[in-house]
Design a protein around this motif. Sequence first.
Motif, PDB file in Angstrom:
ATOM      1  N   LYS A  22       0.851  -1.188   0.000  1.00 10.47           N
ATOM      2  CA  LYS A  22       0.000   0.000   0.000  1.00 10.47           C
ATOM      3  C   LYS A  22       0.886   1.236   0.000  1.00 10.47           C
ATOM      4  O   LYS A  22       1.905   1.277   0.683  1.00 10.47           O
ATOM      5  N   LYS A  23       0.482   2.226  -0.753  1.00 10.97           N
ATOM      6  CA  LYS A  23       1.199   3.489  -0.747  1.00 10.97           C
ATOM      7  C   LYS A  23       0.351   4.512  -0.013  1.00 10.97           C
ATOM      8  O   LYS A  23      -0.842   4.611  -0.233  1.00 10.97           O
ATOM      9  N   LEU A  24       0.991   5.248   0.889  1.00 16.53           N
ATOM     10  CA  LEU A  24       0.300   6.306   1.611  1.00 16.53           C
ATOM     11  C   LEU A  24       0.334   7.562   0.775  1.00 16.53           C
ATOM     12  O   LEU A  24       1.367   7.945   0.247  1.00 16.53           O
ATOM     13  N   ASN A  25      -0.802   8.181   0.626  1.00 16.05           N
ATOM     14  CA  ASN A  25      -0.823   9.464  -0.057  1.00 16.05           C
ATOM     15  C   ASN A  25      -1.864  10.360   0.575  1.00 16.05           C
ATOM     16  O   ASN A  25      -2.763   9.909   1.269  1.00 16.05           O
ATOM     17  N   ALA A  26      -1.730  11.647   0.333  1.00 11.63           N
ATOM     18  CA  ALA A  26      -2.609  12.633   0.946  1.00 11.63           C
ATOM     19  C   ALA A  26      -4.039  12.495   0.456  1.00 11.63           C
ATOM     20  O   ALA A  26      -4.976  12.839   1.151  1.00 11.63           O
ATOM     21  N   GLU A  27      -4.217  11.963  -0.746  1.00 18.45           N
ATOM     22  CA  GLU A  27      -5.556  11.837  -1.302  1.00 18.45           C
ATOM     23  C   GLU A  27      -6.388  10.804  -0.561  1.00 18.45           C
ATOM     24  O   GLU A  27      -7.608  10.911  -0.489  1.00 18.45           O
ATOM     25  N   SER A  28      -5.776   9.774   0.009  1.00 15.66           N
ATOM     26  CA  SER A  28      -6.534   8.741   0.695  1.00 15.66           C
ATOM     27  C   SER A  28      -6.884   9.126   2.132  1.00 15.66           C
ATOM     28  O   SER A  28      -7.768   8.531   2.727  1.00 15.66           O
ATOM     29  N   ALA A  29      -6.189  10.110   2.691  1.00 12.28           N
ATOM     30  CA  ALA A  29      -6.466  10.541   4.054  1.00 12.28           C
ATOM     31  C   ALA A  29      -7.715  11.414   4.072  1.00 12.28           C
ATOM     32  O   ALA A  29      -7.913  12.239   3.193  1.00 12.28           O
ATOM     33  N   PRO A  30      -8.573  11.216   5.090  1.00 15.61           N
ATOM     34  CA  PRO A  30      -9.764  12.051   5.164  1.00 15.61           C
ATOM     35  C   PRO A  30      -9.377  13.499   5.456  1.00 15.61           C
ATOM     36  O   PRO A  30      -8.439  13.763   6.198  1.00 15.61           O
ATOM     37  N   VAL A  31     -10.096  14.416   4.848  1.00 14.39           N
ATOM     38  CA  VAL A  31      -9.828  15.829   5.063  1.00 14.39           C
ATOM     39  C   VAL A  31     -10.678  16.278   6.241  1.00 14.39           C
ATOM     40  O   VAL A  31     -11.906  16.207   6.196  1.00 14.39           O
ATOM     41  N   LEU A  32     -10.025  16.694   7.305  1.00 13.20           N
ATOM     42  CA  LEU A  32     -10.724  17.156   8.490  1.00 13.20           C
ATOM     43  C   LEU A  32     -10.910  18.670   8.411  1.00 13.20           C
ATOM     44  O   LEU A  32     -10.050  19.380   7.891  1.00 13.20           O
ATOM     45  N   PRO A  33     -12.008  19.155   8.940  1.00 10.48           N
ATOM     46  CA  PRO A  33     -12.251  20.604   8.894  1.00 10.48           C
ATOM     47  C   PRO A  33     -11.267  21.337   9.792  1.00 10.48           C
ATOM     48  O   PRO A  33     -10.733  20.762  10.743  1.00 10.48           O
ATOM     49  N   PRO A  34     -11.038  22.608   9.491  1.00 12.27           N
ATOM     50  CA  PRO A  34     -10.156  23.375  10.375  1.00 12.27           C
ATOM     51  C   PRO A  34     -10.800  23.532  11.747  1.00 12.27           C
ATOM     52  O   PRO A  34     -12.032  23.468  11.863  1.00 12.27           O
ATOM     53  N   PRO A  35      -9.994  23.714  12.766  1.00 14.58           N
ATOM     54  CA  PRO A  35     -10.563  23.868  14.109  1.00 14.58           C
ATOM     55  C   PRO A  35     -11.383  25.153  14.219  1.00 14.58           C
ATOM     56  O   PRO A  35     -11.169  26.101  13.469  1.00 14.58           O
ATOM     57  N   ALA A  36     -12.306  25.168  15.156  1.00 17.47           N
ATOM     58  CA  ALA A  36     -13.178  26.329  15.351  1.00 17.47           C
ATOM     59  C   ALA A  36     -12.446  27.469  16.059  1.00 17.47           C
ATOM     60  O   ALA A  36     -12.824  28.626  15.924  1.00 17.47           O
ATOM     61  N   SER A  37     -11.400  27.125  16.811  1.00 23.94           N
ATOM     62  CA  SER A  37     -10.690  28.154  17.564  1.00 23.94           C
ATOM     63  C   SER A  37      -9.264  27.702  17.860  1.00 23.94           C
ATOM     64  O   SER A  37      -8.930  26.518  17.712  1.00 23.94           O
ATOM     65  N   PHE A  38      -8.455  28.645  18.307  1.00 25.66           N
ATOM     66  CA  PHE A  38      -7.087  28.357  18.707  1.00 25.66           C
ATOM     67  C   PHE A  38      -7.085  27.317  19.836  1.00 25.66           C
ATOM     68  O   PHE A  38      -6.313  26.359  19.819  1.00 25.66           O
TER      69      PHE A  38
ATOM     70  N   ALA B 248      -1.103   9.688   9.751  1.00 29.77           N
ATOM     71  CA  ALA B 248      -2.269  10.578   9.679  1.00 29.77           C
ATOM     72  C   ALA B 248      -2.275  11.560  10.852  1.00 29.77           C
ATOM     73  O   ALA B 248      -2.578  12.742  10.685  1.00 29.77           O
ATOM     74  N   ALA B 249      -1.928  11.073  12.045  1.00 34.96           N
ATOM     75  CA  ALA B 249      -1.880  11.939  13.225  1.00 34.96           C
ATOM     76  C   ALA B 249      -0.797  13.004  13.059  1.00 34.96           C
ATOM     77  O   ALA B 249      -0.998  14.168  13.410  1.00 34.96           O
ATOM     78  N   TYR B 250       0.340  12.601  12.508  1.00 33.02           N
ATOM     79  CA  TYR B 250       1.427  13.563  12.268  1.00 33.02           C
ATOM     80  C   TYR B 250       0.982  14.629  11.266  1.00 33.02           C
ATOM     81  O   TYR B 250       1.224  15.818  11.468  1.00 33.02           O
ATOM     82  N   ALA B 251       0.318  14.210  10.201  1.00 34.24           N
ATOM     83  CA  ALA B 251      -0.151  15.158   9.187  1.00 34.24           C
ATOM     84  C   ALA B 251      -1.167  16.130   9.790  1.00 34.24           C
ATOM     85  O   ALA B 251      -1.098  17.340   9.551  1.00 34.24           O
ATOM     86  N   ARG B 252      -2.091  15.613  10.578  1.00 37.08           N
ATOM     87  CA  ARG B 252      -3.091  16.480  11.219  1.00 37.08           C
ATOM     88  C   ARG B 252      -2.397  17.414  12.199  1.00 37.08           C
ATOM     89  O   ARG B 252      -2.731  18.602  12.280  1.00 37.08           O
TER      90      ARG B 252
END
Length: 86
Positions: free
Chosen positions: A3-19, A45-49
């Motif tokens: 398996k190859k890891l790529n950014a396209e397969s990772a779910p896109v999480l919304p930006p946080p609501a606040s600092f 994935a945790a590192y990317a987030r």
Amino acid sequence: MSKKLNAESAPVLPPPASFEEAMAELAQLVTQMEAGQLPLEASVAAYARGSELVKYCAGQLDKVETQVKVLEGGMLKPFADTEELA
């Protein structure tokens, strides 16, 4: 077949609501990663987030610094030490 890891397969999480929300999520990710219990793909994935959250927080801090500069007439001044006020 590997398996190859790529950014396209990772779910896109919304930006946080606040600092504060970003910092809380980042602290949670760090705790999970330090525990060493995440599988490799989850760690990546945790590192990317975490990277996204750090960039978000840095951007928020830059915005606040700019606002403070405006309020202080274009110059950042050090905060008064609490001992000096006493």
